[in-house]
Design a protein around this motif. Structure first.
Motif, PDB file in Angstrom:
ATOM      1  N   ALA A 142      56.698 -82.044  36.906  1.00  0.00           N
ATOM      2  CA  ALA A 142      55.327 -82.498  36.680  1.00  0.00           C
ATOM      3  C   ALA A 142      55.379 -83.682  35.728  1.00  0.00           C
ATOM      4  CB  ALA A 142      54.478 -81.374  36.099  1.00  0.00           C
ATOM      5  N   ALA A 143      54.821 -84.845  36.156  1.00  0.00           N
ATOM      6  CA  ALA A 143      54.868 -86.071  35.358  1.00  0.00           C
ATOM      7  C   ALA A 143      53.451 -86.475  34.972  1.00  0.00           C
ATOM      8  CB  ALA A 143      55.552 -87.189  36.142  1.00  0.00           C
ATOM      9  N   PHE A 144      53.165 -86.453  33.665  1.00  0.00           N
ATOM     10  CA  PHE A 144      51.827 -86.748  33.154  1.00  0.00           C
ATOM     11  C   PHE A 144      51.726 -88.202  32.699  1.00  0.00           C
ATOM     12  CE2 PHE A 144      52.209 -82.182  32.653  1.00  0.00           C
ATOM     13  CZ  PHE A 144      50.937 -81.703  32.940  1.00  0.00           C
ATOM     14  N   SER A 145      50.625 -88.856  33.065  1.00  0.00           N
ATOM     15  CA  SER A 145      50.306 -90.202  32.607  1.00  0.00           C
ATOM     16  C   SER A 145      49.440 -90.079  31.358  1.00  0.00           C
ATOM     17  CB  SER A 145      49.550 -90.953  33.715  1.00  0.00           C
ATOM     18  OG  SER A 145      49.233 -92.262  33.313  1.00  0.00           O
ATOM     19  N   CYS A 146      49.948 -90.569  30.212  1.00  0.00           N
ATOM     20  CA  CYS A 146      49.368 -90.245  28.907  1.00  0.00           C
ATOM     21  C   CYS A 146      48.674 -91.440  28.254  1.00  0.00           C
ATOM     22  CB  CYS A 146      50.468 -89.729  27.966  1.00  0.00           C
ATOM     23  SG  CYS A 146      51.367 -88.306  28.620  1.00  0.00           S
ATOM     24  N   TYR A 147      47.412 -91.201  27.838  1.00  0.00           N
ATOM     25  CA  TYR A 147      46.589 -92.219  27.170  1.00  0.00           C
ATOM     26  C   TYR A 147      45.842 -91.556  26.018  1.00  0.00           C
ATOM     27  CZ  TYR A 147      47.449 -94.732  31.533  1.00  0.00           C
ATOM     28  OH  TYR A 147      48.054 -95.336  32.606  1.00  0.00           O
ATOM     29  N   ILE A 148      45.171 -92.368  25.208  1.00  0.00           N
ATOM     30  CA  ILE A 148      44.472 -91.788  24.062  1.00  0.00           C
ATOM     31  C   ILE A 148      43.366 -90.841  24.508  1.00  0.00           C
ATOM     32  CG2 ILE A 148      45.019 -93.605  22.398  1.00  0.00           C
ATOM     33  CD1 ILE A 148      42.288 -94.833  22.933  1.00  0.00           C
ATOM     34  N   TRP A 149      42.765 -91.075  25.676  1.00  0.00           N
ATOM     35  CA  TRP A 149      41.638 -90.232  26.072  1.00  0.00           C
ATOM     36  C   TRP A 149      42.071 -88.880  26.647  1.00  0.00           C
ATOM     37  CZ3 TRP A 149      42.574 -94.918  28.700  1.00  0.00           C
ATOM     38  CH2 TRP A 149      43.133 -94.783  29.972  1.00  0.00           C
ATOM     39  N   ASN A 150      43.337 -88.749  27.064  1.00  0.00           N
ATOM     40  CA  ASN A 150      43.723 -87.463  27.655  1.00  0.00           C
ATOM     41  C   ASN A 150      44.838 -86.742  26.896  1.00  0.00           C
ATOM     42  OD1 ASN A 150      46.170 -88.690  28.408  1.00  0.00           O
ATOM     43  ND2 ASN A 150      45.574 -88.956  30.540  1.00  0.00           N
TER      44      ASN A 150
END
Length: 588
Positions: free
Chosen positions: A66-74
């Motif tokens: 599982a590969a998560f795309s990470c940003y400040i909102w999530n």
């Protein structure tokens, strides 16, 4: 089934995640022949969903990785999932990528030992090799550049040739068209930014790489053919290359489908006369522009490495505003170095005077890896420990000032950016020394009366604004009532009349004769063919005004009262930028 799952968790359903679609499109093109039973899939969620709901869906999918795309909102949501996912899927490898994790990957590996690894920087080639690792066991994980794992950092991956990127949206696939229905799609025609704004992560990649213009045109054709509602270019400064920007704007103008809106982030002071000539007669709503002013304080701009010709910027914004066909969104950032409360007020007034369609009052986010994060202590910038790492106070701006600006931000959103009070605000602001003072006083009025705890309806916001206006200029109550009534019916043919609206004493015989003539031989309502006069009366609205509140010059309505005029609101004919109904003076 060996499934590698790319996961995007968006701020809202209407958004999409270009990173996961770009990685998938790249892998589909350059790794088409995969071993049997191997699948690459995308899953999108929103931060408004419960973490347990997302967890359950991931469990049903049972991915190999599982590969998560990470940003400040999530990031907060992803941290919750990181705590629980290994419990229910102990054999699933967990990968992270994106700007929120790229600049502190090694410390995050220690903080979250359940993570298999973190992809840093551009991910297309890194992810492609990672798929080969999972499905063919080659190359070794340690040989894949751009990865931080428990064994350390594998090394920097060189910047890629972005012309190798395929188009990230497969509109030929029926399921994909359904996936993107009524959503904003994102697109990049270039990567990198030549500027070095201290608050922005794009300042790290100073190498601007342009996508081949023929490829861009071909991909724009797919958006146009699919009649996508909105496409947002994620190019950091779209017009940093003048010829590239001009070519794209000209192409969109020549191939306009009459539906799609294209959004661009630009430096307004770099706009050329040739580009203005192309914009001048574009379809209203074809493009919209976001312009980051951030501050007009010269010391502040110097401290954040932002150099612009403010006078040229003002001239450009004014010229585009005069075209009446392009939405302009201007940004300010509170909490920057050398900007105190009064200085920010000056910046606000400067931008307000430019009359943008939207004025975004934002607050500094001290992003991991950004240059300003390295100078936070020097500038006395204290910010929240958790995302979005927003400023709490600085050497120049204390926490009380930040709270006051928060109140002003809310008032700007309710009353300016909604574009629902376009006639009353220019009159109301005359009662104050500046626009900033008006919004400051309005925020204090809301706070004193406890209105911040409510979520007022639209008509309630009108009533509050009337009460506020009368508290500062009670002798002009009649004018403000008519201005608010005009603004209200400009947007909506209300079924029930608000209490503050005056009695609409219309001459019924005049109205009957008018609508009979319009039904037989329309002079104004030319989009209502086939409707009878009684139907036209219900579908439109006529309001009687004693002051010329519909005139462009707001000073007119404050100094003279006319013989009553009848204004017809036509809701089938609206302004493409403001969504205001067309209106006509029909009877005097």
């Amino acid at each position: 089934m060996k499934t590698v799952l790319l996961i995007g968790i968006n701020a809202k359903y209407i958004h999409s995640n270009p990173a996961v679609y770009c990685l998938k499109a790249y892998a589909d093109k350059y790794y088409p022949n995969r071993p049997d039973g191997c699948e690459l899939a995308v899953a999108e969620y929103t931060i408004n969903q419960q973490a347990n709901t997302i967890l359950a869906d991931l469990y049903e999918k049972k991915p190999q990785a599982a590969a998560f795309s990470c940003y400040i909102w999530n990031w907060r949501m992803i941290q919750d999932l990181l705590a629980e996912l290994p419990k229910v899927l102990p054999d699933t490898d967990i990968w992270l990528g994106g700007p929120e994790v790229s600049f502190r990957a090694q410390s995050l590996m220690q903080e979250f030992p359940q993570i298999t690894g973190i992809m840093v920087g551009e991910g297309e080639n890194t992810f492609l090799e990672l798929l080969h690792y999972y499905w063919e066991h080659t190359p070794a994980l340690s040989d894949i550049k751009g990865i931080v794992s428990h064994d350390g950092f594998s090394g920097i991956r060189p910047l890629m040739d972005i012309n190798r990127l395929p188009f990230l949206y497969d509109f030929q696939n029926y399921d994909t068209r359904v996936t993107f229905n009524n959503r904003i799609l994102y697109y990049e025609s270039q990567r990198g930014c030549p500027f070095q704004c201290a608050y922005c992560l794009s300042s790290i990649d100073k190498t601007v790489r342009l996508r081949d213009i023929d490829a861009v045109k071909s991909e724009l054709d797919q958006f146009l053919a699919s009649r996508v509602p909105q496409v947002k270019f994620i190019d950091r400064t779209f017009n940093c290359n003048s010829r590239h920007a001009l070519t794209i704007w000209r192409y969109l103008k020549e191939n306009d489908n009459g539906v799609t809106n294209f959004h661009f982030e630009i430096a307004a002071d770099l706009i050329t006369d040739e580009q203005l000539n192309v914009m001048r007669d574009m379809r209203p709503g074809l493009i919209q522009l976001e312009i980051g002013v951030q501050s007009t304080n010269e010391d502040t701009l110097k401290a954040i490495n932002r150099y612009m010709d403010i006078n040229r910027l003002k001239e450009t914004v004014a010229a585009i505003r005069g075209f009446h066909n392009i939405h302009q969104h201007l940004d300010l950032i509170a909490g920057l170095p050398f900007e105190d409360y009064d200085s920010f007020g000056n910046s606000f007034n400067d931008v307000y005077a430019m009359a943008p369609n939207q004025l975004q009052l934002g607050f500094l986010k001290v992003l991991n890896g950004s240059p300003i994060a390295q100078h936070a202590e020097e500038y006395g910038i204290v910010y929240t420990s958790n995302p979005p790492y927003e400023v709490l106070y600085t050497k120049w701006l204390d926490f009380e000032d930040v709270l006051k600006l928060k109140g002003i931000e809310e008032m700007v959103e309710l009353y300016y950016n909604s574009n629902q009070f376009t006639h009353v605000l220019p009159v109301l602001v005359q009662e104050f020394s500046s626009p900033f003072q008006m919004f400051e006083a309005l925020a204090a009025y809301y706070r004193t009366n406890g209105y911040f705890t409510n979520t007022p309806s639209r008509t309630y916001r009108y009533q509050v604004l009337l009460d506020f206006a009368c508290s500062v200029a009670g002798d002009r109550r009649e004018v403000f009532i008519e201005l608010l009534t005009f603004d209200l019916y400009l947007r909506e043919n209300l079924k029930s009349r608000p209490d503050f609206c005056p009695n609409n004493a219309l001459d019924k015989e005049k109205l009957r004769l008018f609508f009979e003539r319009e039904a037989q031989n329309p002079q104004y309502l030319k989009n209502y063919a086939g409707f009878k006069s009684a139907q036209l009366l219900r579908m439109t609205h006529v309001e009687r005004f004693s002051y010329p509140v519909w005139h462009e010059n707001p000073n007119d309505c404050t100094v003279r009262r006319n013989a009553p005029a009848y204004i017809l609101f036509d809701y089938e004919n609206r302004n493409a930028l403001t969504h205001d109904a067309a209106f006509y003076e029909i009877i005097r």
